[in-house]
Design a protein around this motif. Sequence first.
Motif, PDB file in Angstrom:
ATOM      1  N   GLN A   1       0.835  -1.192   0.000  1.00 51.81           N
ATOM      2  CA  GLN A   1       0.000   0.000   0.000  1.00 51.81           C
ATOM      3  C   GLN A   1       0.869   1.240   0.000  1.00 51.81           C
ATOM      4  OE1 GLN A   1      -3.145   0.345  -0.312  1.00 51.81           O
ATOM      5  NE2 GLN A   1      -3.997  -1.684   0.072  1.00 51.81           N
ATOM      6  N   VAL A   2       0.377   2.254  -0.671  1.00 49.32           N
ATOM      7  CA  VAL A   2       1.059   3.543  -0.727  1.00 49.32           C
ATOM      8  C   VAL A   2       0.132   4.613  -0.178  1.00 49.32           C
ATOM      9  CG1 VAL A   2       2.023   5.306  -2.241  1.00 49.32           C
ATOM     10  CG2 VAL A   2       2.454   2.879  -2.711  1.00 49.32           C
ATOM     11  N   GLN A   3       0.673   5.507   0.599  1.00 55.62           N
ATOM     12  CA  GLN A   3      -0.093   6.631   1.142  1.00 55.62           C
ATOM     13  C   GLN A   3       0.602   7.941   0.832  1.00 55.62           C
ATOM     14  OE1 GLN A   3      -0.640   5.787   5.379  1.00 55.62           O
ATOM     15  NE2 GLN A   3      -2.815   5.564   4.982  1.00 55.62           N
ATOM     16  N   LEU A   4      -0.204   8.953   0.499  1.00 56.75           N
ATOM     17  CA  LEU A   4       0.283  10.316   0.364  1.00 56.75           C
ATOM     18  C   LEU A   4      -0.442  11.148   1.413  1.00 56.75           C
ATOM     19  CD1 LEU A   4       0.296  10.922  -3.512  1.00 56.75           C
ATOM     20  CD2 LEU A   4       2.126  10.051  -2.060  1.00 56.75           C
ATOM     21  N   VAL A   5       0.318  11.845   2.235  1.00 57.79           N
ATOM     22  CA  VAL A   5      -0.275  12.640   3.303  1.00 57.79           C
ATOM     23  C   VAL A   5       0.173  14.089   3.147  1.00 57.79           C
ATOM     24  CG1 VAL A   5      -0.468  12.987   5.783  1.00 57.79           C
ATOM     25  CG2 VAL A   5      -0.316  10.664   4.856  1.00 57.79           C
ATOM     26  N   GLY A  26       5.041   3.874   2.383  1.00 59.23           N
ATOM     27  CA  GLY A  26       4.510   2.555   2.075  1.00 59.23           C
ATOM     28  C   GLY A  26       5.414   1.792   1.131  1.00 59.23           C
ATOM     29  N   SER A  27       4.776   0.989   0.298  1.00 63.45           N
ATOM     30  CA  SER A  27       5.511   0.149  -0.634  1.00 63.45           C
ATOM     31  C   SER A  27       5.932   0.960  -1.862  1.00 63.45           C
ATOM     32  CB  SER A  27       4.646  -1.039  -1.055  1.00 63.45           C
ATOM     33  OG  SER A  27       5.339  -1.860  -1.965  1.00 63.45           O
ATOM     34  N   ILE A  28       7.127   1.546  -1.797  1.00 63.36           N
ATOM     35  CA  ILE A  28       7.601   2.423  -2.863  1.00 63.36           C
ATOM     36  C   ILE A  28       8.956   1.955  -3.357  1.00 63.36           C
ATOM     37  CG2 ILE A  28       8.312   4.753  -3.468  1.00 63.36           C
ATOM     38  CD1 ILE A  28       6.373   5.766  -1.301  1.00 63.36           C
ATOM     39  N   PHE A  29       9.027   1.649  -4.651  1.00 61.75           N
ATOM     40  CA  PHE A  29      10.304   1.349  -5.274  1.00 61.75           C
ATOM     41  C   PHE A  29      10.877   2.589  -5.934  1.00 61.75           C
ATOM     42  CE2 PHE A  29      13.673  -0.645  -7.440  1.00 61.75           C
ATOM     43  CZ  PHE A  29      13.629  -0.288  -8.776  1.00 61.75           C
ATOM     44  N   SER A  30      10.002   3.308  -6.643  1.00 63.15           N
ATOM     45  CA  SER A  30      10.455   4.503  -7.337  1.00 63.15           C
ATOM     46  C   SER A  30       9.281   5.453  -7.559  1.00 63.15           C
ATOM     47  CB  SER A  30      11.077   4.131  -8.688  1.00 63.15           C
ATOM     48  OG  SER A  30      11.576   5.263  -9.364  1.00 63.15           O
ATOM     49  N   ILE A  31       9.577   6.744  -7.551  1.00 63.34           N
ATOM     50  CA  ILE A  31       8.571   7.780  -7.816  1.00 63.34           C
ATOM     51  C   ILE A  31       8.996   8.572  -9.040  1.00 63.34           C
ATOM     52  CG2 ILE A  31       7.308   9.768  -6.937  1.00 63.34           C
ATOM     53  CD1 ILE A  31       7.816   8.793  -4.131  1.00 63.34           C
ATOM     54  N   ASP A  32       8.087   8.701  -9.977  1.00 61.67           N
ATOM     55  CA  ASP A  32       8.373   9.480 -11.181  1.00 61.67           C
ATOM     56  C   ASP A  32       7.901  10.913 -10.944  1.00 61.67           C
ATOM     57  OD1 ASP A  32       7.716   8.916 -14.771  1.00 61.67           O
ATOM     58  OD2 ASP A  32       8.988  10.335 -13.710  1.00 61.67           O
ATOM     59  N   VAL A  33       6.904  11.326 -11.666  1.00 60.39           N
ATOM     60  CA  VAL A  33       6.408  12.693 -11.530  1.00 60.39           C
ATOM     61  C   VAL A  33       5.610  12.865 -10.240  1.00 60.39           C
ATOM     62  CG1 VAL A  33       4.917  14.437 -12.579  1.00 60.39           C
ATOM     63  CG2 VAL A  33       6.339  12.990 -14.021  1.00 60.39           C
ATOM     64  N   MET A  34       5.792  13.995  -9.573  1.00 57.41           N
ATOM     65  CA  MET A  34       4.972  14.388  -8.423  1.00 57.41           C
ATOM     66  C   MET A  34       4.338  15.733  -8.748  1.00 57.41           C
ATOM     67  SD  MET A  34       7.420  13.306  -5.220  1.00 57.41           S
ATOM     68  CE  MET A  34       6.069  12.930  -4.089  1.00 57.41           C
ATOM     69  N   GLY A  35       3.188  15.980  -8.144  1.00 60.30           N
ATOM     70  CA  GLY A  35       2.535  17.238  -8.473  1.00 60.30           C
ATOM     71  C   GLY A  35       1.475  17.643  -7.490  1.00 60.30           C
ATOM     72  N   TRP A  36       0.956  18.831  -7.741  1.00 54.95           N
ATOM     73  CA  TRP A  36      -0.143  19.389  -6.955  1.00 54.95           C
ATOM     74  C   TRP A  36      -1.281  19.768  -7.889  1.00 54.95           C
ATOM     75  CZ3 TRP A  36      -0.340  19.398  -1.739  1.00 54.95           C
ATOM     76  CH2 TRP A  36       0.879  19.178  -1.052  1.00 54.95           C
ATOM     77  N   TYR A  37      -2.482  19.429  -7.472  1.00 53.44           N
ATOM     78  CA  TYR A  37      -3.700  19.803  -8.167  1.00 53.44           C
ATOM     79  C   TYR A  37      -4.574  20.534  -7.159  1.00 53.44           C
ATOM     80  CZ  TYR A  37      -2.420  16.482 -11.855  1.00 53.44           C
ATOM     81  OH  TYR A  37      -1.766  15.819 -12.868  1.00 53.44           O
ATOM     82  N   ARG A  38      -5.588  21.227  -7.667  1.00 51.69           N
ATOM     83  CA  ARG A  38      -6.530  21.876  -6.765  1.00 51.69           C
ATOM     84  C   ARG A  38      -7.925  21.833  -7.345  1.00 51.69           C
ATOM     85  NH1 ARG A  38      -4.444  28.192  -7.376  1.00 51.69           N
ATOM     86  NH2 ARG A  38      -5.119  28.500  -9.537  1.00 51.69           N
ATOM     87  N   GLN A  39      -8.891  21.896  -6.438  1.00 49.62           N
ATOM     88  CA  GLN A  39     -10.298  21.904  -6.854  1.00 49.62           C
ATOM     89  C   GLN A  39     -11.044  22.922  -6.018  1.00 49.62           C
ATOM     90  OE1 GLN A  39     -12.244  18.068  -6.771  1.00 49.62           O
ATOM     91  NE2 GLN A  39     -13.798  18.767  -8.209  1.00 49.62           N
ATOM     92  N   ALA A  40     -11.548  23.934  -6.698  1.00 49.17           N
ATOM     93  CA  ALA A  40     -12.356  24.957  -6.052  1.00 49.17           C
ATOM     94  C   ALA A  40     -13.817  24.523  -6.084  1.00 49.17           C
ATOM     95  CB  ALA A  40     -12.171  26.286  -6.772  1.00 49.17           C
ATOM     96  N   PRO A  41     -14.644  25.079  -5.181  1.00 46.39           N
ATOM     97  CA  PRO A  41     -16.064  24.698  -5.159  1.00 46.39           C
ATOM     98  C   PRO A  41     -16.725  24.924  -6.505  1.00 46.39           C
ATOM     99  CG  PRO A  41     -15.483  25.938  -3.208  1.00 46.39           C
ATOM    100  CD  PRO A  41     -14.292  26.003  -4.099  1.00 46.39           C
ATOM    101  N   GLY A  42     -17.409  23.911  -6.985  1.00 42.29           N
ATOM    102  CA  GLY A  42     -18.130  24.027  -8.238  1.00 42.29           C
ATOM    103  C   GLY A  42     -17.276  23.947  -9.483  1.00 42.29           C
ATOM    104  N   LYS A  43     -15.983  23.666  -9.312  1.00 42.30           N
ATOM    105  CA  LYS A  43     -15.091  23.605 -10.465  1.00 42.30           C
ATOM    106  C   LYS A  43     -14.409  22.244 -10.541  1.00 42.30           C
ATOM    107  CE  LYS A  43     -14.046  28.533 -10.756  1.00 42.30           C
ATOM    108  NZ  LYS A  43     -12.968  29.551 -10.874  1.00 42.30           N
ATOM    109  N   LYS A 100       5.945   3.432  -8.617  1.00 44.73           N
ATOM    110  CA  LYS A 100       6.128   2.007  -8.923  1.00 44.73           C
ATOM    111  C   LYS A 100       6.459   1.323  -7.603  1.00 44.73           C
ATOM    112  CE  LYS A 100       8.689  -0.882 -12.260  1.00 44.73           C
ATOM    113  NZ  LYS A 100       7.531  -1.450 -12.958  1.00 44.73           N
ATOM    114  N   SER A 101       5.659   0.322  -7.236  1.00 44.62           N
ATOM    115  CA  SER A 101       5.798  -0.291  -5.913  1.00 44.62           C
ATOM    116  C   SER A 101       6.912  -1.330  -5.851  1.00 44.62           C
ATOM    117  CB  SER A 101       4.478  -0.936  -5.504  1.00 44.62           C
ATOM    118  OG  SER A 101       3.494   0.054  -5.336  1.00 44.62           O
ATOM    119  N   ARG A 102       7.171  -2.011  -6.975  1.00 40.86           N
ATOM    120  CA  ARG A 102       8.191  -3.061  -6.995  1.00 40.86           C
ATOM    121  C   ARG A 102       9.000  -2.935  -8.273  1.00 40.86           C
ATOM    122  NH1 ARG A 102       3.473  -5.515  -5.939  1.00 40.86           N
ATOM    123  NH2 ARG A 102       3.410  -6.506  -7.989  1.00 40.86           N
ATOM    124  N   PRO A 103      10.242  -3.398  -8.239  1.00 42.19           N
ATOM    125  CA  PRO A 103      11.063  -3.305  -9.456  1.00 42.19           C
ATOM    126  C   PRO A 103      10.543  -4.180 -10.584  1.00 42.19           C
ATOM    127  CG  PRO A 103      12.197  -4.539  -7.740  1.00 42.19           C
ATOM    128  CD  PRO A 103      10.989  -3.933  -7.099  1.00 42.19           C
TER     129      PRO A 103
END
Length: 122
Positions: A1-5, A26-43, A100-103
């Motif tokens: 399992q992987v968690q983002l907090v 959690g179970s992490i072998f490698s991380i590629d792209v990371m990012g931030w998104y947002r959601q405003a009310p009604g959008k 990617k959780s495993r090689p």
Amino acid sequence: QVQLVESGGGLVQPGGSLRLSCAASGSIFSIDVMGWYRQAPGKQRELVALISSGGSAIYVDSVKGRFTISRDNAKNTVNLQMNVLKFEDTAVYYCNALIKSRPFGSSWSPYWGQGTQVTVSS
């Protein structure tokens, strides 16, 4: 399992600053792209910024020059420094990572954090 907090959201006045952080665990072998998104009310949820494992970043036009995304590959964290905040930056901000959780025997999968509220108000 992987968690983002995520952490770091809150209430800020226009022109102020906030720093969001996101830690993957959690179970992490490698991380590629990371990012931030947002959601405003009604959008719909929109991309705010992305950063590659090598540190290359892209931003949505509305935050260019005000927001800075960064990451620490050793700690599996991604941050978003938000300066000169505007009313229209009010939204729930979500962390995202392609992991990617495993090689072998696993594929790259997107994971989301639970979201953190950012409210810009006077």
